[in-house]
Enzyme design. Structure first.
Site, PDB file in Angstrom:
ATOM      1  N   THR A  97     -11.775  44.635 -18.566  1.00 25.37           N
ATOM      2  CA  THR A  97     -11.885  45.708 -19.545  1.00 25.37           C
ATOM      3  C   THR A  97     -10.672  46.612 -19.414  1.00 25.37           C
ATOM      4  O   THR A  97     -10.093  46.745 -18.323  1.00 25.37           O
ATOM      5  CB  THR A  97     -13.156  46.566 -19.348  1.00 25.37           C
ATOM      6  OG1 THR A  97     -13.011  47.378 -18.172  1.00 25.37           O
ATOM      7  CG2 THR A  97     -14.394  45.686 -19.219  1.00 25.37           C
ATOM      8  N   GLU A  98     -10.286  47.236 -20.523  1.00 30.00           N
ATOM      9  CA  GLU A  98      -9.142  48.138 -20.482  1.00 30.00           C
ATOM     10  C   GLU A  98      -9.394  49.327 -19.561  1.00 30.00           C
ATOM     11  O   GLU A  98      -8.455  49.984 -19.107  1.00 30.00           O
ATOM     12  CB  GLU A  98      -8.784  48.634 -21.887  1.00 30.00           C
ATOM     13  CG  GLU A  98      -9.865  49.417 -22.588  1.00 30.00           C
ATOM     14  CD  GLU A  98     -10.773  48.555 -23.443  1.00 30.00           C
ATOM     15  OE1 GLU A  98     -11.194  49.020 -24.512  1.00 30.00           O
ATOM     16  OE2 GLU A  98     -11.077  47.415 -23.036  1.00 30.00           O
ATOM     17  N   ALA A  99     -10.674  49.602 -19.268  1.00 27.53           N
ATOM     18  CA  ALA A  99     -11.007  50.717 -18.383  1.00 27.53           C
ATOM     19  C   ALA A  99     -10.677  50.426 -16.931  1.00 27.53           C
ATOM     20  O   ALA A  99     -10.663  51.336 -16.099  1.00 27.53           O
ATOM     21  CB  ALA A  99     -12.487  51.063 -18.517  1.00 27.53           C
TER      22      ALA A  99
END
Length: 644
Positions: free
Chosen positions: A323-325
């Site tokens: 995930t980009e997180a």
């Protein structure tokens, strides 16, 4: 030693009118809710601080008033620089009504700008945003008419296009952790994500600003191991303890899940199966594009169902979901926990993940789409009268090696049913998504085509792909009427040359055996040898070269088959519905093409698609080969027998 623990009232009193404030949080996770509530409380009581600039990466709220949604009150904000406005609808409304200035920039760019601020740099050069609404030639990311200052500029450097994003110095940083000692050293052992807290703290501190941290508990000085300290105390000014557990939830739907924070590992076999509805149909078809041993990003909505399908098909161990997180590996979470992962292999900072994405580390991304036009450009940021924002969409879609846009064909009330392996539209959606003119360009189809980026558009009833001439319809679901259910529901006509049925397994409520396809375990069954006619048959019908591993597998299967035949043979290739990703055409010629030419006495290709015949002839001719692509298998067989 200085005791940095304090009350939220004392911390908020340090914020001045006109300050630039940044806050952490991702969608519904890791939000310093108590700090947002305290800032709102002070403003409502005192009318101060006023005219703040809010800088944030992702949305941080529940879309109903929590998180940054608390900061909507008239006079509190003067300007917002954000990757997402959808999680704070009243702030978005103020921007749309020209009450505040606003910029919607790519999430990854804002994330990386924190580091630029910390290092005292003037800004960031990036290709992210070129040919989208962020490009100053198309608006510069400004969300309304009162926003006049240009903070994005276009430059050419050594003949290449670049965007320069101006850094905005930060005065106040709201961050969040789990434990803190009285010196301000902070750890994150019970947090789902680390996000940009370190970079934000550094940016504020090095600008002479203040860093306010919300934590769950205070621990004894020296009790946090040095490598467990995520934010050193020298960067922190105020530590506020969340006495109310509701103000320090892991996310708005979960108080605490130790599997998401990496404190424990949980069995994944018991994860509930998705019902066979339109969301699962889309996720199943998208899952056929997954690259084994590759890095994958999944967006919110229909795309995050791919993680559940991958787990159901036991493909998760062979694919690294991210995930980009900052989550790497494991089973990606959905709903209120979106952005985190159960049983993750690692959690890295958000800005580091975007470095990986921007540099081309992603093999595939699956993202949602609100609108799409005939050129394949997608709008996912501003539609239906709502300012939602791009989030990480632009970073991810522009830089992933391959892209799958996933979503229902129409929106607003769509109802479907799967009956006897066929899809039936019970109620059509009110809004068309494939339109002549999209409201905003979040992804540029022509720019992607120019860079030979493979792009698919997967819906519950059909699949389209990006070509240099625009969108081509390549698959249709069983039970769907081409005219009534597809063409009549679009505002433009796609290229229609050779439409195949979507895989029947997608529409049966049982495991699909996806791993056989992803690992090409049955690829050898596509090659047969007829000794009597000295002819080898290669059936590539409906097969796709999606990744380099597919080329390696096909080349190995062919070389094995040629070795068994013991002599040069005539080759007949069925290429009906066969597709090669745009960026792999040269690799195909260099590996598979050379193997075929080396071991074949003659080669006869056939496909019923006129479009594919012309394309193949053009590609082969460009390499000095003058081929004839036949229209039928019978013609190709005759050529193979007599042409040699």
């Amino acid at each position: 030693m200085k005791d940095k623990t304090t009350t939220t009232e004392q911390a908020m009193a340090l914020i001045r009118d006109g300050d630039v404030v940044t806050t952490t949080g991702f969608v519904q996770s890791c939000i310093p809710e108590m700090l947002h509530a305290a800032l709102e409380k002070r403003f409502l009581a005192e009318g101060a601080p006023r005219d703040l600039t809010l800088i944030m990466c992702a949305g941080a709220g529940d879309s109903k008033g929590l998180g940054t949604g608390r900061l909507h009150h008239d006079g509190l904000l003067r300007r917002v620089i954000a990757g997402n406005f959808g999680r704070m609808p009243k702030v978005a409304q103020a921007a749309q009504e020209n009450k505040i200035c606003g910029y919607n920039l790519p999430q990854g760019v804002i994330s990386q700008l924190y580091r630029a601020c910390a290092a005292g740099q003037p800004g960031l050069f990036s290709k992210v945003g070129l040919h989208t609404y962020v490009d100053p030639r198309h608006g510069g990311g400004k969300v309304n008419k009162v926003t006049e200052e240009d903070i994005v500029r276009y430059h050419e450097v050594d003949g290449e296009e670049w965007l320069f994003y101006k850094a905005t110095k930060i005065d106040v940083a709201f961050i969040r952790g789990t434990s803190a000692d009285r010196s301000g050293n902070i750890s994150m052992e019970r947090e789902a994500l680390t996000l940009d807290c370190l970079a934000q703290a550094m940016a504020a501190h090095n600008n002479g600003g203040i860093v306010i941290a919300q934590v769950e508990r205070i621990v004894e000085d020296g009790s946090i191991k040095p490598k467990d300290v995520k934010i050193p105390g020298l960067l922190v000014d105020c530590v506020c303890v969340a006495d109310d557990p509701e103000m320090h939830r892991m996310n708005y739907g979960v108080q605490h899940n130790p599997a998401l924070s990496g404190e424990i590992r949980v069995p994944v076999e018991g994860i509930a199966k998705m019902p066979l509805d339109q969301r699962k149909i889309i996720a199943r078809r998208a899952a056929f594009e997954l690259p084994p041993n590759g890095a994958v990003n999944l967006g919110v909505g229909a795309p995050d169902g791919v993680a559940a399908v991958a787990n159901e098909e036991k493909a998760t161990p062979y694919i690294t979901l991210t995930t980009e997180a900052g989550a790497v590996g494991g089973v990606l979470a959905g709903g209120s926990s979106f952005g985190s992962s159960a049983n993750a292999d690692a959690i890295i900072d958000q800005n580091q993940m975007f470095d990986f994405y921007d540099g081309g580390g992603l093999d595939l991304t699956c993202l949602g789409m609100a609108e799409c036009d005939a050129e394949g450009s997608v709008n996912a940021s501003r539609f239906g009268g709502r300012l939602n924002g791009c989030g990480g969409f632009i970073n991810i879609s522009q830089n992933s090696r391959a892209v799958v846009f996933a979503g229902t064909f129409t929106a607003g009330g769509l109802k479907v049913a799967v009956e006897n392996g066929e899809l039936r539209i019970i109620q059509e959606g009110r809004n068309k998504k494939f339109v002549r003119l999209i409201e905003q360009i979040t992804f540029s189809g022509p720019y992607a085509s120019k860079r030979s980026q493979p792009v698919l558009y997967v819906t519950e009833r059909c699949v389209l792909q990006l070509t240099p001439k625009g969108l081509e319809l390549i698959e249709i679901a069983p039970g769907i009427d081409l005219q009534r259910d597809i063409l009549d529901q679009m505002e433009f006509k796609p290229i229609i040359e050779n439409v195949a049925l979507m895989d029947a397994r997608i529409f049966r409520d049982e495991p699909m055996g996806l791993m056989n396809d992803l690992l090409n375990l049955n690829l050898s069954e596509r090659v047969t040898y007829d000794a009597a006619r000295h002819t080898m048959f290669l059936n590539l019908e409906g097969w796709s070269v999606r990744k380099k591993q597919d080329l390696e597998d096909l080349d190995r299967v062919l070389q094995d088959a040629f070795a068994r035949s013991g002599r040069d043979v005539n080759m007949v290739m069925n290429q009906n519905g066969f597709r090669i990703a745009e960026d792999l055409q040269d690799d195909y010629a260099a590996s598979v093409g050379q193997t075929l030419e080396k071991h074949s006495a003659s080669i006869a290709n056939y496909t019923t698609s006129a479009f594919m015949r012309l394309k193949m002839q053009g590609e082969l001719a460009s390499r000095g080969v003058q081929p004839h692509i036949f229209e039928s298998g019978e013609e190709a067989h005759q050529q193979a027998i007599w042409g040699s």
